[in-house]
Scaffold this active site. Structure first.
Site, PDB file in Angstrom:
ATOM      1  N   ARG A   1      47.537  59.862  42.361  1.00 16.86           N
ATOM      2  CA  ARG A   1      47.634  58.895  42.490  1.00 16.86           C
ATOM      3  C   ARG A   1      47.010  59.265  43.841  1.00 16.86           C
ATOM      4  NH1 ARG A   1      50.130  53.189  40.068  1.00 16.86           N
ATOM      5  NH2 ARG A   1      48.418  53.603  39.280  1.00 16.86           N
TER       6      ARG A   1
ATOM      7  N   HIS B   1      40.305  52.506  40.478  1.00 19.52           N
ATOM      8  CA  HIS B   1      41.087  52.896  40.270  1.00 19.52           C
ATOM      9  C   HIS B   1      40.085  52.384  38.797  1.00 19.52           C
ATOM     10  CE1 HIS B   1      44.764  53.043  37.607  1.00 19.52           C
ATOM     11  NE2 HIS B   1      45.472  51.795  38.319  1.00 19.52           N
TER      12      HIS B   1
ATOM     13  N   GLN C   1      42.057  51.889  34.846  1.00 15.37           N
ATOM     14  CA  GLN C   1      42.079  50.757  34.637  1.00 15.37           C
ATOM     15  C   GLN C   1      41.291  49.939  33.872  1.00 15.37           C
ATOM     16  OE1 GLN C   1      45.121  49.767  34.821  1.00 15.37           O
ATOM     17  NE2 GLN C   1      45.332  47.200  33.735  1.00 15.37           N
TER      18      GLN C   1
ATOM     19  N   ASP D   1      44.790  40.003  40.097  1.00 19.19           N
ATOM     20  CA  ASP D   1      45.538  41.285  40.406  1.00 19.19           C
ATOM     21  C   ASP D   1      46.431  40.780  41.848  1.00 19.19           C
ATOM     22  OD1 ASP D   1      46.560  44.145  40.581  1.00 19.19           O
ATOM     23  OD2 ASP D   1      45.096  44.798  41.533  1.00 19.19           O
TER      24      ASP D   1
ATOM     25  N   CYS E   1      45.778  43.701  35.546  1.00 18.22           N
ATOM     26  CA  CYS E   1      46.229  45.376  35.478  1.00 18.22           C
ATOM     27  C   CYS E   1      47.167  45.736  35.558  1.00 18.22           C
ATOM     28  CB  CYS E   1      45.625  46.103  36.439  1.00 18.22           C
ATOM     29  SG  CYS E   1      46.207  45.722  38.149  1.00 18.22           S
TER      30      CYS E   1
ATOM     31  N   ARG F   1      45.350  51.842  27.937  1.00 22.48           N
ATOM     32  CA  ARG F   1      45.123  52.807  29.249  1.00 22.48           C
ATOM     33  C   ARG F   1      45.689  53.821  28.391  1.00 22.48           C
ATOM     34  NH1 ARG F   1      46.946  51.613  34.539  1.00 22.48           N
ATOM     35  NH2 ARG F   1      46.095  53.934  34.726  1.00 22.48           N
TER      36      ARG F   1
HETATM   37  N1   CP Z   1      48.439  49.143  36.357  1.00 25.16           N
HETATM   38  C1   CP Z   1      49.164  50.378  36.427  1.00 25.16           C
HETATM   39  O1   CP Z   1      47.959  51.346  37.134  1.00 25.16           O
HETATM   40  O2   CP Z   1      49.935  49.884  36.753  1.00 25.16           O
HETATM   41  P1   CP Z   1      51.279  51.205  37.130  1.00 25.16           P
HETATM   42  O3   CP Z   1      50.672  51.380  38.966  1.00 25.16           O
HETATM   43  O4   CP Z   1      52.486  50.889  36.701  1.00 25.16           O
HETATM   44  O5   CP Z   1      50.603  52.661  36.756  1.00 25.16           O
HETATM   45  N1  NVA Z   2      45.670  46.509  43.279  1.00 23.83           N
HETATM   46  C1  NVA Z   2      47.315  47.420  43.394  1.00 23.83           C
HETATM   47  C2  NVA Z   2      47.081  48.108  42.052  1.00 23.83           C
HETATM   48  C3  NVA Z   2      47.914  48.008  41.019  1.00 23.83           C
HETATM   49  C4  NVA Z   2      47.834  49.060  39.556  1.00 23.83           C
HETATM   50  C5  NVA Z   2      47.871  48.207  43.781  1.00 23.83           C
HETATM   51  O1  NVA Z   2      47.194  49.175  44.411  1.00 23.83           O
HETATM   52  O2  NVA Z   2      48.650  48.115  44.878  1.00 23.83           O
END
Ligand code: CP
Ligand code: NVA
Length: 303
Positions: free
Chosen positions: A105, A132, A135, A223, A262, A290
């Site tokens: 990530r 992502h 997700q 989101d 998400c 997930r």
């Molecule tokens: N939805 C998601 O990716 O959550 P986190 O940021 O908690 O991993």
């Molecule tokens: N769009 C959000 C998703 C978090 C899982 C971010 O990138 O922070």
């Protein structure tokens, strides 16, 4: 040496691969529930790199890989030599000598691509500023468990045009649903990705208002208004207010429509409690999936 099977973005894969992953995810979910746990990762190690915070991704990957008998190593951005200037290419070469797969990530998708280019083991995208995919694999799995095939259905995205939106657009190219998107003019979905998706046969419709995007929809998604790394939260809040998902907006969708997010959610901002906790919301199933979807991805990457 054969090339590693990365999972970097949904559109990198043929529909048959995506369907294989969904089928495996469902089978692994059923096995877990019946107590016949798949142990195909015994003796294998997954390294996870987090340059941004996470609850779901971190815990679901770790729990999932360990359920299958594997070991996991988690590295934060203060803990590796990358922060002191070691390249992603060299990091990839080194980690490939220890691990059987790498999940990352990060902010810049170029880091993910560089890691994947030089790794000799599969690399999985656990979110970047651009996309992502894990997700959306879990989200599609969740929709299909509740309502059957997503092909031909109408999916609505309202709010910020962000990384999660992009992965939904990638999915629309492969999975044959209509995707209606409504975002403020200054926070649009990635224009290049939208153009590419339309050229590649996706039915993407950019709508002027949240109401137009949601009208007659089978699945309403939003989101956070402020993604990790975003600036100007107050300006975002101001322009995103008309995109809040509340019961009045949900009422414009098909009566059987589902609601997804998400998570993490900012209750009262992008979505109200009535919708998040209401009968159309499947957010906890979505979060659970997930785990299963990523086990499906890991199983495909490492088969
Ligand atoms: N939805 C998601 O990716 O959550 P986190 O940021 O908690 O991993
Ligand atoms: N769009 C959000 C998703 C978090 C899982 C971010 O990138 O922070």
């Amino acid at each position: 040496m054969t090339a590693p099977k990365h999972f970097l973005d949904i559109h990198d894969h043929e529909l048959a691969v995506l369907r294989t992953i969904f089928d495996r995810a469902l089978a692994l979910k059923a096995d877990l529930r019946s107590g016949e746990i798949d142990r195909s990762m015994v003796g294998k190690t997954l390294v996870m790199i987090f340059e941004k915070p996470s609850t779901r991704t971190r815990v679901s990957f770790q729990v999932g890989f360990q359920q299958m008998g594997g070991m996991t190593v988690v590295m934060g951005d203060q803990e590796s030599q990358v922060g002191r200037g070691e390249s992603w290419a060299d990091t990839a070469r080194v980690l490939s000598r220890y691990a059987d797969a790498i999940m990352i990530r990060t902010d810049d998708p170029q880091k993910l691509r560089e890691l994947a280019e030089y790794a000799t083991v599969p690399v999985i995208n656990g979110l970047t500023d651009a996309s992502h995919p894990c997700q959306i694999m879990a989200d599609v799995m969740t929709y299909e468990e509740h309502r059957g095939p997503i092909a031909g259905r109408t999916v609505s995205w309202v709010g910020d045009g962000n990384n999660v939106t992009t992965s939904w657009i990638h999915a629309a190219v492969k999975l044959g649903f209509i995707l209606k998107i409504a975002c403020p003019e200054i926070l649009p979905p990635n224009a290049g990705v939208v153009a590419w998706a339309i050229e590649n046969g996706a039915d993407i419709r950019l709508e002027e208002t949240a109401e137009a995007a949601v009208a007659g929809s089978d699945l309403v998604i939003t989101d956070t208004w402020v993604s990790m790394g975003d600036e100007n939260p107050e300006l975002r809040r101001q322009v995103l207010l008309p995109y809040r998902v509340d019961p009045a907006l949900m009422a414009k969708a098909d009566p059987d429509a589902l609601f997804m997010h998400c998570l993490p959610a900012h209750r009262g901002d992008e979505v109200t409690d009535e919708v998040l906790d209401g009968p159309q919301s499947v957010i906890w199933d979505e979060a659970e999936n997930r785990l299963h979807a990523q086990k499906g991805i890991l199983s495909w990457c490492l088969e």
